[in-house]
Design an enzyme around this catalytic site. Structure first.
Site, PDB file in Angstrom:
ATOM      1  N   TYR A  58       1.755 -10.402  88.265  1.00 40.53           N
ATOM      2  CA  TYR A  58       1.367 -10.284  86.853  1.00 40.53           C
ATOM      3  C   TYR A  58       2.458 -10.871  85.991  1.00 40.53           C
ATOM      4  O   TYR A  58       3.642 -10.574  86.190  1.00 40.53           O
ATOM      5  CB  TYR A  58       1.160  -8.807  86.464  1.00 40.53           C
ATOM      6  CG  TYR A  58      -0.276  -8.571  86.066  1.00 40.53           C
ATOM      7  CD1 TYR A  58      -0.809  -9.251  84.967  1.00 40.53           C
ATOM      8  CD2 TYR A  58      -1.099  -7.718  86.784  1.00 40.53           C
ATOM      9  CE1 TYR A  58      -2.139  -9.071  84.620  1.00 40.53           C
ATOM     10  CE2 TYR A  58      -2.426  -7.544  86.430  1.00 40.53           C
ATOM     11  CZ  TYR A  58      -2.939  -8.231  85.353  1.00 40.53           C
ATOM     12  OH  TYR A  58      -4.240  -8.072  85.003  1.00 40.53           O
ATOM     13  N   GLU A  60       2.058 -11.519  82.211  1.00 37.09           N
ATOM     14  CA  GLU A  60       1.617 -11.662  80.813  1.00 37.09           C
ATOM     15  C   GLU A  60       2.796 -12.063  79.941  1.00 37.09           C
ATOM     16  O   GLU A  60       3.898 -11.524  80.080  1.00 37.09           O
ATOM     17  CB  GLU A  60       0.990 -10.363  80.323  1.00 37.09           C
ATOM     18  CG  GLU A  60      -0.418 -10.189  80.876  1.00 37.09           C
ATOM     19  CD  GLU A  60      -1.068  -8.897  80.414  1.00 37.09           C
ATOM     20  OE1 GLU A  60      -0.366  -8.025  79.914  1.00 37.09           O
ATOM     21  OE2 GLU A  60      -2.284  -8.779  80.585  1.00 37.09           O
ATOM     22  N   ASP A 209     -10.348 -33.694  72.978  1.00 38.24           N
ATOM     23  CA  ASP A 209     -10.688 -32.988  74.212  1.00 38.24           C
ATOM     24  C   ASP A 209     -10.701 -34.018  75.341  1.00 38.24           C
ATOM     25  O   ASP A 209     -11.665 -34.778  75.501  1.00 38.24           O
ATOM     26  CB  ASP A 209     -12.050 -32.311  74.047  1.00 38.24           C
ATOM     27  CG  ASP A 209     -12.481 -31.553  75.298  1.00 38.24           C
ATOM     28  OD1 ASP A 209     -11.902 -31.809  76.369  1.00 38.24           O
ATOM     29  OD2 ASP A 209     -13.403 -30.726  75.193  1.00 38.24           O
ATOM     30  N   LYS A 238     -10.474 -32.555  87.004  1.00 32.54           N
ATOM     31  CA  LYS A 238     -11.432 -33.676  87.042  1.00 32.54           C
ATOM     32  C   LYS A 238     -10.670 -34.929  87.469  1.00 32.54           C
ATOM     33  O   LYS A 238     -10.223 -34.995  88.600  1.00 32.54           O
ATOM     34  CB  LYS A 238     -12.115 -33.809  85.687  1.00 32.54           C
ATOM     35  CG  LYS A 238     -12.940 -32.565  85.306  1.00 32.54           C
ATOM     36  CD  LYS A 238     -13.727 -32.779  84.028  1.00 32.54           C
ATOM     37  CE  LYS A 238     -14.623 -31.596  83.723  1.00 32.54           C
ATOM     38  NZ  LYS A 238     -13.980 -30.573  82.874  1.00 32.54           N
ATOM     39  N   ARG A 244      -8.557 -26.209  89.596  1.00 30.22           N
ATOM     40  CA  ARG A 244      -9.500 -25.891  88.512  1.00 30.22           C
ATOM     41  C   ARG A 244      -8.753 -25.161  87.400  1.00 30.22           C
ATOM     42  O   ARG A 244      -8.172 -24.094  87.623  1.00 30.22           O
ATOM     43  CB  ARG A 244     -10.584 -24.994  89.121  1.00 30.22           C
ATOM     44  CG  ARG A 244     -11.757 -24.675  88.264  1.00 30.22           C
ATOM     45  CD  ARG A 244     -12.929 -24.311  89.139  1.00 30.22           C
ATOM     46  NE  ARG A 244     -13.340 -25.477  89.897  1.00 30.22           N
ATOM     47  CZ  ARG A 244     -14.071 -26.477  89.382  1.00 30.22           C
ATOM     48  NH1 ARG A 244     -14.515 -26.422  88.149  1.00 30.22           N
ATOM     49  NH2 ARG A 244     -14.374 -27.525  90.111  1.00 30.22           N
TER      50      ARG A 244
HETATM   51  N1  DSN Z   1     -19.060 -28.747  83.340  1.00 31.98           N
HETATM   52  C1  DSN Z   1     -18.123 -29.791  82.980  1.00 31.98           C
HETATM   53  C2  DSN Z   1     -18.646 -31.119  83.300  1.00 31.98           C
HETATM   54  O1  DSN Z   1     -19.289 -31.221  84.329  1.00 31.98           O
HETATM   55  O2  DSN Z   1     -18.439 -32.075  82.576  1.00 31.98           O
HETATM   56  C3  DSN Z   1     -17.702 -29.674  81.582  1.00 31.98           C
HETATM   57  O3  DSN Z   1     -17.362 -28.382  81.310  1.00 31.98           O
END
Ligand code: DSN
Length: 436
Positions: A58, A60, A209, A238, A244
């Site tokens: 933990y 925080e 973003d 991504k 993640r």
């Molecule tokens: N779910 C994601 C995507 O596939 O682009 C975005 O949050």
């Protein structure tokens, strides 16, 4: 399937049910084509950090200002992740605690806005994200979102790009406190400069973003919004190829507001095992090979787009500059929906997601489009020649979607292609995944 799902597979054998499911998922990821634009194959080092004992702690608060004891090592881990993130992107401050991109966006809104303030962001059905003010998202219940979109499609394929005249007109009329750039389904470069000019003209703050292009930005394939936007949010899983999660980059004078908005504003204990894995990913993305990877991702997406156009599909906006493409299925077959296509391709071992295309006459659950991405299979080592094969397999599967034999034959060829590009060959022994 004997390939272990994590370096700790032997320990996981204590739970045969979960162990068996993980082995099945390793097999699925290794024997079918992963074309979901928001997915990738992390390195074994990222997997190992994510599966580490840091999950027990933990923590925080922030490094050197925790609400629990025993955080000497954790502080070093989080400091390392923050300093690698700021160095990688040239940012003044990084917050690496957001559990997801959605949390990162919510924290920024919470830091910069009052309830009811106006935000100008991209329409969901033109490629924006749920947290850009979708009626289904809490964002639209707290703040007042106004949406800009893309230009209409043209016969020459030059349309369906961000309509900056509309952005400027709406900004002037609505006087937003914040302008948001970024999308989940837009295949062109998003240049931060015109957004900055429009924001400055109306005295708005500017958030970029970068959930999708973060890795392309880190790898130098896309212009960086850092230093142009006031705040940049990103996901680490991504194109950045990490675990993640989310992160926020901002100017130094916004650091305190951003940090307070993440914790205690939105989240409790940070996921320090994931933060360690983020540090690993930021380190990997700083290596020269990652620049070559980012360029290869774009080249592969372009090759896939060109080959799909040759199969009779329409590629939205006429092509791609990033890791994804949106395919309009109607010219290929007016009766084929995105839902039906996704399901047929699943049967053929080709994993992707249905997606609305701009001004889609069908519902978001059905859609007229597919979204495809090149980030994962580029990590596995595929190149433009394989993308041409993938396009041909997609064409065959969708033409013969009513015929089990056709889908089965395509599934076999997909298996053979994937066998030549195993994403986790040697995982658990040599521990080397993918190509750079
Ligand atoms: N779910 C994601 C995507 O596939 O682009 C975005 O949050």
């Amino acid at each position: 399937m004997t390939v272990p799902a994590t370096p700790f597979a032997a320990w996981l054998a204590a739970d045969p049910e979960v162990s068996a499911l993980l082995a099945e998922e390793v097999e699925r990821q290794s024997t079918t084509l992963q074309l979901i634009a928001s997915e990738n194959f992390t390195s074994p080092a990222v997997l190992a950090a994510t599966g580490s004992v840091l999950t027990n702690k933990y923590a925080e608060g922030y490094p050197h200002r925790r609400y629990y004891g025993g955080n000497r090592v954790i502080d070093e881990v989080e400091d390392l992740a923050r300093s690698r993130a700021t160095a990688l992107f040239g940012a003044e401050h990084a917050n690496v605690q957001p559990h997801a991109g959605a949390n990162a966006n919510l924290a920024v809104y919470q830091a910069l806005l009052q309830p009811g303030d106006t935000v100008l962001a991209m329409r969901l059905d033109h490629g924006g994200h749920l947290t850009h003010g979708s009626p289904a998202s809490i964002t639209s219940k707290i703040w007042r979102f106004v949406a800009y979109g893309v230009t209409p499609a043209t016969a020459e394929g030059t349309g369906e790009v961000i309509d900056f005249d509309q952005v400027a007109d709406l900004a002037k009329r609505e006087q937003p406190k914040l302008i948001v750039a970024g999308s989940t389904a837009y295949s062109r470069v998003i240049d931060p400069a015109p957004f900055r000019e429009i924001a400055d003209a109306v005295g708005a703050l500017f958030m970029f973003d970068a959930a999708h292009p973060a890795g392309l930005i880190a790898g130098g394939a896309h212009p960086s919004p850092v230093g142009v936007a006031d705040v940049v949010t990103l996901t680490t899983h991504k194109t950045l190829r990490g675990p993640r999660g989310g992160a926020i980059l901002c100017r130094g004078d916004l650091a305190k507001a951003i940090d307070s908005a993440v914790f205690p504003g939105l989240q409790g204990g940070p996921l320090e095992h994931v933060i360690a894995a983020k540090a690993v990913a930021f380190g990997e993305a700083a290596a020269p090979e990652f620049g070559r990877y980012a360029a290869a991702v774009v080249a592969n997406a372009r090759a896939l787009a060109a080959a799909l156009a040759a199969e009779g599909f329409r590629v939205v906006s006429g092509g791609t500059d990033n890791h994804m493409l949106l395919v309009d299925l109607r010219p290929f077959d007016p009766d084929l929906t995105g839902k039906e296509a996704q399901e047929a391709l699943d049967q053929a071992g080709i994993t992707c997601n249905r997606n609305t295309i701009p001004d889609d006459p069908r519902s978001p659950f059905v859609t007229s489009g597919l979204r495809l991405g090149s980030a994962a299979e580029t990590t596995a080592g595929m190149g433009p020649d394989e993308m041409a094969q993938v396009a041909a397999l997609i064409g065959r599967a969708l033409t013969g979607r009513a015929d089990e034999a056709v889908l089965g034959a395509v599934r076999s060829e997909v298996g053979a292609l994937c066998a030549a590009f195993p994403p986790y060959a040697g995982l658990g022994s040599q521990g080397s995944a993918g190509a750079g």
